[in-house]
Design an enzyme around this catalytic site. Sequence first.
Site, PDB file in Angstrom:
ATOM      1  N   HIS A  19      52.179  68.320  71.068  1.00 54.07           N
ATOM      2  CA  HIS A  19      51.744  69.040  69.873  1.00 54.07           C
ATOM      3  C   HIS A  19      51.287  68.064  68.797  1.00 54.07           C
ATOM      4  O   HIS A  19      52.107  67.461  68.103  1.00 54.07           O
ATOM      5  CB  HIS A  19      52.900  69.918  69.380  1.00 54.07           C
ATOM      6  CG  HIS A  19      52.583  70.723  68.168  1.00 54.07           C
ATOM      7  ND1 HIS A  19      53.545  71.175  67.288  1.00 54.07           N
ATOM      8  CD2 HIS A  19      51.393  71.166  67.654  1.00 54.07           C
ATOM      9  CE1 HIS A  19      52.978  71.850  66.314  1.00 54.07           C
ATOM     10  NE2 HIS A  19      51.672  71.861  66.510  1.00 54.07           N
ATOM     11  N   GLU A  37      54.600  65.987  68.422  1.00 53.93           N
ATOM     12  CA  GLU A  37      55.832  66.643  68.849  1.00 53.93           C
ATOM     13  C   GLU A  37      55.769  66.794  70.368  1.00 53.93           C
ATOM     14  O   GLU A  37      54.914  67.510  70.886  1.00 53.93           O
ATOM     15  CB  GLU A  37      55.952  68.004  68.161  1.00 53.93           C
ATOM     16  CG  GLU A  37      57.313  68.653  68.292  1.00 53.93           C
ATOM     17  CD  GLU A  37      57.405  69.961  67.519  1.00 53.93           C
ATOM     18  OE1 GLU A  37      58.528  70.365  67.165  1.00 53.93           O
ATOM     19  OE2 GLU A  37      56.347  70.603  67.264  1.00 53.93           O
ATOM     20  N   ASN A  72      57.426  74.079  63.698  1.00 57.11           N
ATOM     21  CA  ASN A  72      57.109  75.418  63.206  1.00 57.11           C
ATOM     22  C   ASN A  72      58.332  76.300  63.021  1.00 57.11           C
ATOM     23  O   ASN A  72      58.283  77.269  62.252  1.00 57.11           O
ATOM     24  CB  ASN A  72      56.092  76.086  64.122  1.00 57.11           C
ATOM     25  CG  ASN A  72      54.698  75.572  63.843  1.00 57.11           C
ATOM     26  OD1 ASN A  72      54.279  75.476  62.701  1.00 57.11           O
ATOM     27  ND2 ASN A  72      53.982  75.196  64.882  1.00 57.11           N
TER      28      ASN A  72
END
Length: 296
Positions: free
Chosen positions: A140, A152, A190
Amino acid sequence: MIQNVSIIGAGTMGNGIAHVFAQHNFKVTLIDVSAAQLAKALSTIGKNFDRQIAKGTITEEQKQIAINNIVITTSIKDGVKNANLIVEAATENSELKLKLFKEADENAPADCILATNTSSISITKIASVTKRPELVIGMHFMNPVPVMKLVEVINGYTTTKHVTDTIVELSKQLDKVPCVANDYPGFVANRILMPMINEAIYSLHEGVAGVESIDTIMKLGMAHPMGPLQLADFIGLDVCLSILNVLQDGFGNPKYAACPLLINMVAAGKLGVKTGEGFYLYSNNSKDLIVSNRFK
């Protein structure tokens, strides 16, 4: 050894990922169903390299070498046939990602690692449609990819340690900082960020404060470089809503329920920078050209 990297999706994230790999001398195949999107991606990559030249971080010669490292194709079959690593960077849509992974799995070499740039969708679920779940991992990147240092790295349920170690080292080769997380809804970034953005939207929705006050309080009080409402516009309000839905579905906890204002704005097509209107109004859909706060 990873040398040939295929990127599926030539949008904002895909072209940024291609840029970074090409700059670090990997051979990149950029894949998208749209030839027009591929042409736009190459133009964007060129402009972003020009910005780096203007800042003195690379030379014109280095730009040309990097650009020459990129080839484009509209065919997944042709685009992944020689890949050591595939990074999927398509729209944050579960059905689409599963379809792309199944096709990539069928056409890539047996030892090719399959990575996804998803910001919230289960790595384990994506891996389940392939014949190599142990070689599937999350990678990510943060937007804008050429600038942001974080990657990530998300382990699926069956991701091997060797694959994780390979992606961690690869991220370092890209001059990024890898942080490893496990496969739970929203991962780390997130899971923490989206509830904050959602609370900021609730604060606006309930009349606690206006857009600029909310953003200024978070910038000056918490040293955030960008306020949560402006950041939501930058991410895309549709993407924010999608991630919140994943969090709510995954945890079954009402604290992740999206604010009605966010739901209505997405339904109205007010998605932020990419549509020219979100919590702010933008000139020419540029994040750098805020015309006004639309909630005044």
